[in-house]
Design a protein around this motif. Structure first.
Motif, PDB file in Angstrom:
ATOM      1  N   ASN A 116       0.839  -1.196   0.000  1.00  0.00           N
ATOM      2  CA  ASN A 116       0.000   0.000   0.000  1.00  0.00           C
ATOM      3  C   ASN A 116       0.877   1.252   0.000  1.00  0.00           C
ATOM      4  N   LYS A 117       0.250   2.427  -0.183  1.00  0.00           N
ATOM      5  CA  LYS A 117       1.011   3.671  -0.262  1.00  0.00           C
ATOM      6  C   LYS A 117       0.258   4.783   0.444  1.00  0.00           C
ATOM      7  N   VAL A 118       1.009   5.704   1.025  1.00  0.00           N
ATOM      8  CA  VAL A 118       0.408   6.845   1.713  1.00  0.00           C
ATOM      9  C   VAL A 118       0.839   8.133   0.999  1.00  0.00           C
ATOM     10  N   TYR A 119      -0.141   8.956   0.619  1.00  0.00           N
ATOM     11  CA  TYR A 119       0.122  10.271   0.011  1.00  0.00           C
ATOM     12  C   TYR A 119      -0.078  11.339   1.084  1.00  0.00           C
ATOM     13  N   VAL A 120       0.953  12.110   1.334  1.00  0.00           N
ATOM     14  CA  VAL A 120       0.925  13.088   2.429  1.00  0.00           C
ATOM     15  C   VAL A 120       0.576  14.475   1.885  1.00  0.00           C
ATOM     16  N   TYR A 121      -0.382  15.118   2.570  1.00  0.00           N
ATOM     17  CA  TYR A 121      -0.836  16.462   2.182  1.00  0.00           C
ATOM     18  C   TYR A 121      -0.608  17.447   3.329  1.00  0.00           C
ATOM     19  N   ASN A 122      -0.317  18.675   2.968  1.00  0.00           N
ATOM     20  CA  ASN A 122      -0.241  19.766   3.933  1.00  0.00           C
ATOM     21  C   ASN A 122      -1.663  20.246   4.203  1.00  0.00           C
ATOM     22  N   VAL A 123      -2.114  20.140   5.455  1.00  0.00           N
ATOM     23  CA  VAL A 123      -3.484  20.553   5.787  1.00  0.00           C
ATOM     24  C   VAL A 123      -3.519  21.869   6.562  1.00  0.00           C
ATOM     25  N   ARG A 124      -2.373  22.528   6.678  1.00  0.00           N
ATOM     26  CA  ARG A 124      -2.348  23.855   7.281  1.00  0.00           C
ATOM     27  C   ARG A 124      -2.842  24.899   6.282  1.00  0.00           C
ATOM     28  N   GLN A 125      -3.137  26.096   6.808  1.00  0.00           N
ATOM     29  CA  GLN A 125      -3.491  27.196   5.904  1.00  0.00           C
ATOM     30  C   GLN A 125      -2.278  27.544   5.050  1.00  0.00           C
ATOM     31  N   GLU A 185      -0.760  29.920   1.526  1.00  0.00           N
ATOM     32  CA  GLU A 185      -0.929  31.186   0.816  1.00  0.00           C
ATOM     33  C   GLU A 185      -0.636  30.996  -0.662  1.00  0.00           C
ATOM     34  N   LEU A 186      -1.525  31.531  -1.475  1.00  0.00           N
ATOM     35  CA  LEU A 186      -1.338  31.492  -2.923  1.00  0.00           C
ATOM     36  C   LEU A 186      -1.451  32.917  -3.449  1.00  0.00           C
ATOM     37  N   SER A 187      -0.385  33.425  -4.061  1.00  0.00           N
ATOM     38  CA  SER A 187      -0.390  34.779  -4.626  1.00  0.00           C
ATOM     39  C   SER A 187      -0.390  34.690  -6.140  1.00  0.00           C
ATOM     40  N   GLU A 188      -1.147  35.594  -6.741  1.00  0.00           N
ATOM     41  CA  GLU A 188      -1.268  35.568  -8.194  1.00  0.00           C
ATOM     42  C   GLU A 188      -1.395  36.994  -8.726  1.00  0.00           C
ATOM     43  N   LYS A 189      -0.595  37.301  -9.745  1.00  0.00           N
ATOM     44  CA  LYS A 189      -0.715  38.564 -10.468  1.00  0.00           C
ATOM     45  C   LYS A 189      -1.357  38.258 -11.810  1.00  0.00           C
ATOM     46  N   GLY A 195      -4.265  45.572 -13.972  1.00  0.00           N
ATOM     47  CA  GLY A 195      -3.404  44.624 -13.269  1.00  0.00           C
ATOM     48  C   GLY A 195      -3.930  44.375 -11.864  1.00  0.00           C
ATOM     49  N   LEU A 196      -4.078  43.113 -11.509  1.00  0.00           N
ATOM     50  CA  LEU A 196      -4.612  42.764 -10.188  1.00  0.00           C
ATOM     51  C   LEU A 196      -3.650  41.813  -9.480  1.00  0.00           C
ATOM     52  N   ASP A 197      -3.251  42.182  -8.278  1.00  0.00           N
ATOM     53  CA  ASP A 197      -2.364  41.348  -7.458  1.00  0.00           C
ATOM     54  C   ASP A 197      -3.166  40.874  -6.247  1.00  0.00           C
ATOM     55  N   ALA A 198      -3.457  39.577  -6.213  1.00  0.00           N
ATOM     56  CA  ALA A 198      -4.321  39.039  -5.155  1.00  0.00           C
ATOM     57  C   ALA A 198      -3.649  37.871  -4.450  1.00  0.00           C
ATOM     58  N   THR A 199      -4.046  37.670  -3.195  1.00  0.00           N
ATOM     59  CA  THR A 199      -3.542  36.555  -2.382  1.00  0.00           C
ATOM     60  C   THR A 199      -4.729  35.807  -1.783  1.00  0.00           C
ATOM     61  N   ALA A 200      -4.662  34.480  -1.847  1.00  0.00           N
ATOM     62  CA  ALA A 200      -5.727  33.642  -1.266  1.00  0.00           C
ATOM     63  C   ALA A 200      -5.142  32.773  -0.158  1.00  0.00           C
ATOM     64  N   TRP A 201      -5.843  32.714   0.964  1.00  0.00           N
ATOM     65  CA  TRP A 201      -5.480  31.805   2.060  1.00  0.00           C
ATOM     66  C   TRP A 201      -6.416  30.608   1.990  1.00  0.00           C
ATOM     67  N   GLN A 235     -15.122  21.609  -4.330  1.00  0.00           N
ATOM     68  CA  GLN A 235     -13.878  20.970  -4.756  1.00  0.00           C
ATOM     69  C   GLN A 235     -13.036  20.488  -3.574  1.00  0.00           C
ATOM     70  N   TYR A 236     -13.655  20.356  -2.389  1.00  0.00           N
ATOM     71  CA  TYR A 236     -12.991  19.836  -1.187  1.00  0.00           C
ATOM     72  C   TYR A 236     -11.879  20.773  -0.684  1.00  0.00           C
ATOM     73  N   VAL A 237     -12.030  22.072  -0.968  1.00  0.00           N
ATOM     74  CA  VAL A 237     -11.034  23.056  -0.547  1.00  0.00           C
ATOM     75  C   VAL A 237     -11.735  24.126   0.282  1.00  0.00           C
ATOM     76  N   GLN A 238     -11.110  24.496   1.394  1.00  0.00           N
ATOM     77  CA  GLN A 238     -11.639  25.544   2.270  1.00  0.00           C
ATOM     78  C   GLN A 238     -10.910  26.848   1.973  1.00  0.00           C
ATOM     79  N   LEU A 239     -11.665  27.871   1.564  1.00  0.00           N
ATOM     80  CA  LEU A 239     -11.094  29.195   1.296  1.00  0.00           C
ATOM     81  C   LEU A 239     -11.300  30.072   2.524  1.00  0.00           C
TER      82      LEU A 239
END
Length: 271
Positions: free
Chosen positions: A63-72, A74-78, A90-96, A163-167
């Protein structure tokens, strides 16, 4: 004794294989992470059980275990988006964000380890284009930044909730307008501010003039009332009272009773 080495070699090999098996059958998950178990002969990704938590776990070697980071995270995008009148902004935004821990198995099965680039980033871009397209450059530059930030958050959250993601939050760090548009807006805002200041000074002057007019009318009315009440008899009485008070003074003087105009006393000395 001669057979001991022949027996010992398989034992050593067995011990080595056992150590390898034990090593392959364990996994350790660090703090702030969780593991998705994949059972090779048991139905694949486990989605009906909670993910593996922090610490040491026994896992069958196949078997195999896939490890995910479940902490908050940061994703920044221009990005470049269009305003309501078609100008490029031009928009510079950050998502937690962070994955929903209880649904980590479904996230891995349906989206995979690249879910940030494949799911979150497109959602933010889509929401930003939709929201900014409702506003003019003037609104984006001045009064609507907080509203834009909130609307981008709301629209992105609607997408990611499925999509199983908490914003957790979306922050608009900067909005960049074309230089000519920015200069024109700043000039317009300056002129509007100067107009407001002039109107304020004009209103203040009008109020002061009104105050002075009311004050003057009040004084005039008071003088009319006072003049109407000052008859000859009243003036004589006031003069007599003043003479009586003056006669009590320690300074020497000569007072001639009834010798002045209208019968008022005359003061001859003031020594």
């Amino acid at each position: 004794m001669e057979r001991l080495p022949k027996i010992g070699l398989p034992v050593i090999i067995g011990i080595v294989l056992l150590i390898i098996l034990i090593f392959k059958s364990t996994t350790s998950i660090d703090s702030g992470k969780a593991g998705v178990l994949y059972k090779r002969f048991g139905g694949g990704v486990v989605t009906d059980e909670p993910p593996l938590g922090e610490g040491f776990h026994w896992v069958l070697p196949w078997n195999k275990v896939y490890v995910y980071n479940v902490r908050q995270q940061e994703l920044s995008e221009k990005m470049q988006v269009l305003s309501s009148n078609g100008l490029q902004i031009g928009l510079d935004a950050t998502a937690w964000h962070q994955p929903v821990r209880e649904q980590l198995g479904a996230l891995h099965q349906e989206k995979g380890e690249g879910y940030i680039a494949d799911v979150i980033l497109p959602a933010i871009r889509s929401a930003a284009r939709s929201v900014v397209g409702r506003y003019t450059p003037e609104q984006l530059y001045s009064t609507k930044r907080d509203a834009i930030q909130e609307e981008i958050y709301d629209e992105t959250k609607k997408i990611l909730d499925e999509q199983y993601v908490q914003l957790n939050e979306v922050l608009v760090r900067d909005i960049t307008l074309p230089p000519t548009i920015k200069t024109a807006i700043e000039t317009k805002l300056k002129q509007e501010q100067e107009t407001l200041e002039y109107e304020f000074r004009l209103e203040k002057a009008e109020k002061e003039a009104e105050r002075q007019r009311i004050d003057a009318e009040g004084k005039a009315a008071a003088n009319r009332i006072l003049s109407a009440s000052l008859t000859d008899k009243v003036l004589q009485e006031k003069g007599i009272q003043a003479t009586i008070e003056l006669s009590k003074s320690q300074n020497s003087k000569v007072i001639v009773i009834g010798s002045g105009k209208d019968g008022m006393p005359i003061i001859l000395g003031n020594q």
